[in-house]
Design a protein around this motif. Structure first.
Motif, PDB file in Angstrom:
ATOM      1  N   SER A  52      35.276  34.388  44.214  1.00 19.38           N
ATOM      2  CA  SER A  52      34.312  33.227  44.131  1.00 19.38           C
ATOM      3  C   SER A  52      34.969  32.878  45.528  1.00 19.38           C
ATOM      4  CB  SER A  52      34.743  32.585  43.464  1.00 19.38           C
ATOM      5  OG  SER A  52      34.280  33.128  41.805  1.00 19.38           O
ATOM      6  N   SER A 105      35.501  30.460  32.235  1.00 25.17           N
ATOM      7  CA  SER A 105      35.445  30.572  33.633  1.00 25.17           C
ATOM      8  C   SER A 105      37.117  29.710  33.293  1.00 25.17           C
ATOM      9  CB  SER A 105      34.878  30.572  33.760  1.00 25.17           C
ATOM     10  OG  SER A 105      34.010  28.519  33.220  1.00 25.17           O
ATOM     11  N   ASP A 139      39.812  41.533  36.466  1.00 27.72           N
ATOM     12  CA  ASP A 139      40.276  40.349  35.737  1.00 27.72           C
ATOM     13  C   ASP A 139      39.913  39.321  35.693  1.00 27.72           C
ATOM     14  OD1 ASP A 139      43.062  42.107  36.797  1.00 27.72           O
ATOM     15  OD2 ASP A 139      42.323  41.316  34.694  1.00 27.72           O
ATOM     16  N   TYR A 140      38.506  38.552  36.875  1.00 31.02           N
ATOM     17  CA  TYR A 140      38.304  37.374  37.433  1.00 31.02           C
ATOM     18  C   TYR A 140      36.878  38.183  38.968  1.00 31.02           C
ATOM     19  CZ  TYR A 140      41.062  37.782  42.119  1.00 31.02           C
ATOM     20  OH  TYR A 140      41.344  38.298  42.923  1.00 31.02           O
ATOM     21  N   ILE A 170      46.006  34.052  33.927  1.00 32.07           N
ATOM     22  CA  ILE A 170      45.500  34.359  32.925  1.00 32.07           C
ATOM     23  C   ILE A 170      46.011  35.039  31.884  1.00 32.07           C
ATOM     24  CG2 ILE A 170      43.701  35.691  32.390  1.00 32.07           C
ATOM     25  CD1 ILE A 170      42.575  36.403  34.972  1.00 32.07           C
ATOM     26  N   ILE A 177      35.885  34.309  34.464  1.00 27.44           N
ATOM     27  CA  ILE A 177      36.849  35.166  34.305  1.00 27.44           C
ATOM     28  C   ILE A 177      36.489  36.301  33.227  1.00 27.44           C
ATOM     29  CG2 ILE A 177      39.195  35.312  32.272  1.00 27.44           C
ATOM     30  CD1 ILE A 177      39.512  33.212  35.374  1.00 27.44           C
ATOM     31  N   THR A 206      38.917  33.129  46.296  1.00 34.86           N
ATOM     32  CA  THR A 206      39.258  33.849  45.625  1.00 34.86           C
ATOM     33  C   THR A 206      40.625  34.648  46.786  1.00 34.86           C
ATOM     34  OG1 THR A 206      38.224  35.162  45.038  1.00 34.86           O
ATOM     35  CG2 THR A 206      38.283  33.619  43.360  1.00 34.86           C
ATOM     36  N   GLU A 235      42.161  33.970  28.298  1.00 33.34           N
ATOM     37  CA  GLU A 235      41.034  35.494  29.363  1.00 33.34           C
ATOM     38  C   GLU A 235      39.742  35.566  28.257  1.00 33.34           C
ATOM     39  OE1 GLU A 235      42.247  39.039  28.642  1.00 33.34           O
ATOM     40  OE2 GLU A 235      41.376  40.613  29.590  1.00 33.34           O
ATOM     41  N   ILE A 267      36.003  29.831  38.481  1.00 32.96           N
ATOM     42  CA  ILE A 267      36.632  31.095  38.289  1.00 32.96           C
ATOM     43  C   ILE A 267      35.829  31.244  37.343  1.00 32.96           C
ATOM     44  CG2 ILE A 267      37.983  32.391  39.244  1.00 32.96           C
ATOM     45  CD1 ILE A 267      36.871  29.828  41.789  1.00 32.96           C
TER      46      ILE A 267
END
Length: 714
Positions: free
Chosen positions: A546, A497, A542-543, A600, A565, A518, A493, A563
């Motif tokens: 994308s 990314s 959390d992300y 993650i 994070i 995603t 985390e 991606i």
């Protein structure tokens, strides 16, 4: 010992200062039974000065969970010249040179060898057990292995690269450390065939603090569960980016790479990543058996009448073998062709483990001689039927003594310009201990079971045996297929990314495109809700959502995407989300792995500061939310907030109240890049949807397509 343990006698460690070349399944079974009874099995690595990875020494070369194989070091922390070693099979070193030991009649004498090293480790085990009698055999073994002192002489010669340190071992078992190293976000940075480059950020001893002591990288086959040690190394300082390139084992195209991180107290963390490789790269041959074929006749004698001898030989054409072309090889009287020069002393003693470690062709690997005086026609013969084929025929006897004549040996190896290998067998060939197969010098070799004697079974016969063919696996081009390189990945985390690798196989001469997206969870869950859907990652919390297109240029086989994070500051279980591939360009298709699960790894601790209160986090979120991209290098907003005495606008009367987070956020909203691009897309969609507000996932693709600075922004 197991029986005594079961009767209540407090035996916990066994010293084994003995060994030899012969393996025994019953002995391995007994060692495993000792493990079940909680007994540590410490074994001497051997005193031949040889590599146990190539020529195993038993029992020290057995793969058992309670076994420690020990090499001999001297008082200068050097590996003794007589000590066996092995980067995959010998665990550690211990003092074993000029050791004062007891002898009969109340005397003392100096001795050297791994038989002296092994009792040091067994004795250290007793000290650890005295300090903590409740320690398990698994933890006892780890403590002894991972508390040793790193020694340069043992690096790449043993699994841990360490020499025993009894004081450290006792200290580790009494310190009460139960905190494992943090779980690093292991990912595949790049891949070329079976060569995989891994990357991660170094964890610490306790979480992300302190110094971890050892990494172990291994591969587990997805179909068979077979495990292979790939590498071991010492970790860098916590927070340091690390990478390593490893080769997937031959004949194992799909599986999981596991990174284990150990601390001195035997705690460990485990990170994994799934991986696959093209068959032509990782499983390059197709072995087949067919009816016996007659041997060639005649030919040119090589005048290679000898016993346990080698001969350099120049091939009439470049011969492709395991992806390399060879014009020169080394022949052995013992029925082999070597591709990396003379192998040393391993040649007479055929074994599958030695085949695995040597780049070679074993046509009929046994102790063969061609120098019996009463058999003047014995030799190695060369026959070349045409410009694309070479036949080497062995005619000799099995060695049974210096003056005795053993069973007759007749077989041949045919090499073809296209890389095909054929072995044929004639009369004789009885009472053999053969190995037949080919190897690229790394596990796992192609072994023909029907033509190889399984130790310790009786000898076998290859009289007029079936012909063996090793055909190169064709590198089938076919249409371009695009997929993720693995079905799963993990990321810490704390990393900005997740790096995902998309690969293209098949015909690569043209251009291909693929879309990725995603898979966002649409549930209305607050970002601080850690109980509604544990284990599920949410977009914007959390992300970052994308959606984009990847383009492969001609000849390009690999691309990486990022991606973003988001470190949300909440203590919660590890969470996962998916990324999918879709809409390949015309002429291209989706490969086997069109979806990847990204886990993650949570890094938050209770009571820690909320990352949103930090300037870098806040500014990055403005870029992600308004502009759908990462911050520019040298962006001005961090400096504005860092220079403000009132960035959170807690005092409206402050002189710097106008230089706060509200100003920064409104500046992003009013920026030409957002108003003329992102906001335009948003309002356009609203009109198209009859005033319905578009979902973010609906517009992000077009927002990404127009992202970037406008002239007014620069």
């Amino acid at each position: 010992a197991v029986m005594m343990r079961q009767r209540g006698i407090n035996i916990r460690a066994l010293n084994n200062s003995w060994g030899g070349a012969n393996a025994s399944q019953s002995l391995l079974n007994a060692i495993n039974e000792a493990n079940n009874a909680g007994l540590l099995f410490v074994a001497a690595a051997g005193n031949d000065g040889t590599d146990n990875d190539i020529a195993p020494h038993y029992p020290s070369s057995f793969d058992a969970p309670n076994l420690i194989s020990v090499a001999n070091t001297n008082r200068f922390d050097e590996l003794s010249s007589s000590s066996n070693f092995g980067a995959r099979t010998v665990h550690m070193g211990a003092p074993g040179s000029s050791i004062l030991s007891t002898t009969p009649n109340n005397t003392y004498s100096f001795f050297s060898g791994t038989s002296m090293s092994t009792p040091h480790v067994t004795g250290a085990a007793a000290l650890v057990l005295a300090a903590n009698p409740n320690v398990t055999v698994e933890r006892l073994r780890r403590i002894l292995l991972y508390t040793g002192d790193p020694t340069s002489a043992l690096a790449n010669r043993t699994i841990t690269g360490r020499r025993l340190n009894a004081f450290n071992a006792v200290s580790a078992v009494t310190e009460g450390d139960t905190t494992p190293p943090a779980t690093p976000g292991l990912s595949i940075a790049s891949q070329n065939g079976r060569a995989v480059t891994l990357s991660w950020t170094a964890p610490g001893d306790d979480g992300n603090s302190g110094q971890a002591v050892l990494y172990e990288l291994s591969f587990t086959d997805a179909a068979t569960g077979q495990n292979f040690l790939l590498a071991s190394r010492s970790p860098a300082a916590p927070g340091t980016p690390e990478s390593v390139t490893v080769n997937l084992p031959y004949r194992h195209p799909t599986g999981t790479i596991r990174l284990r991180t150990f601390d001195n107290a035997a705690n460990e963390s485990v990170a994994t990543v799934s991986v696959s490789a093209p068959l032509a790269a990782v499983d390059p041959y197709i072995p087949a058996l067919s009816a016996n074929e007659a041997l060639s006749t005649g030919g040119t004698r090589l005048n290679f009448r000898a016993d346990d001898a080698y001969r350099a030989y120049t091939l009439p054409f470049a011969f492709p073998f395991y992806g390399q072309n060879y014009s020169n090889v080394t022949l052995s009287t013992n029925g082999n062709i070597y591709f990396n020069g003379q192998p040393g002393d391993i040649d007479p003693s055929s074994s599958i483990s030695e085949l695995n470690a040597t780049r070679m062709i074993a046509g009929l690997w046994d102790d063969i001689r061609t120098d019996i005086s009463s058999r003047p026609n014995d030799d190695v013969y060369m026959v070349q039927p045409d410009a694309n084929r070479l036949i080497l025929r062995w005619q000799g006897t099995l060695f049974v003594g210096e003056t005795s004549v053993g069973p007759e040996i007749n077989f041949e190896l045919e090499l073809r310009r296209d890389g095909t290998i054929i072995t044929r067998y004639g009369n004789g060939n009885t009472s053999l201990n053969p190995v037949v197969g080919i190897s690229g010098g790394e596990p796992e070799a192609y072994v023909i079971d029907s033509h190889t004697r399984p130790r310790p079974n009786p000898t076998i016969s290859l009289t007029n045996a079936q012909t063996v063919t090793f055909a190169p696996r064709p590198a089938s081009a076919g249409p371009p297929l695009i997929s993720f390189n693995a079905p799963s990945n993990s990321v810490s985390e704390s990393q900005a990314s997740a790096t995902l690798t998309i690969i293209r196989s098949g015909e690569l001469s043209g251009t291909s495109t693929i879309n990725y997206a995603t898979v966002d969870n649409p549930a209305a869950v607050r970002c601080d809700d850690t109980t509604t859907a544990p284990g599920v990652a949410f977009a914007r919390c959390d992300y970052a959502t994308s959606i984009d297109t990847v383009t492969f240029a001609p000849g390009q086989s690999s691309q990486q995407i990022q991606i973003p994070i988001i470190d949300d500051g909440h203590v919660e279980p590890n969470e996962a989300f998916q990324v999918t591939l879709n809409n390949p360009s015309p002429g291209s298709g989706l490969g086997a792995v069109s979806s990847i699960t990204v886990t993650i790894i949570d890094n938050d601790v209770a009571g820690a500061a909320n990352p949103v209160n930090t300037t870098p986090f806040f500014v990055r979120q403005q870029y992600l939310d308004f502009l759908s991209r990462e911050p520019d290098a040298g962006e001005p907003w961090s400096a504005i907030l860092n220079g403000s005495t009132n960035p959170f606008n807690t005092d409206p009367n402050s002189g710097s109240a106008s230089c706060d987070r509200i100003l920064v956020s409104s500046s992003f909203f009013g920026s030409p890049e957002f108003r003329l691009k992102g906001f335009y897309v948003f309002t356009f969609y609203r009109v198209a949807f009859s005033e319905r507000f578009a979902e973010y996932s609906e517009i992000v693709a077009d927002m990404r397509a127009v992202t970037g600075q406008t002239p007014a922004d620069t």
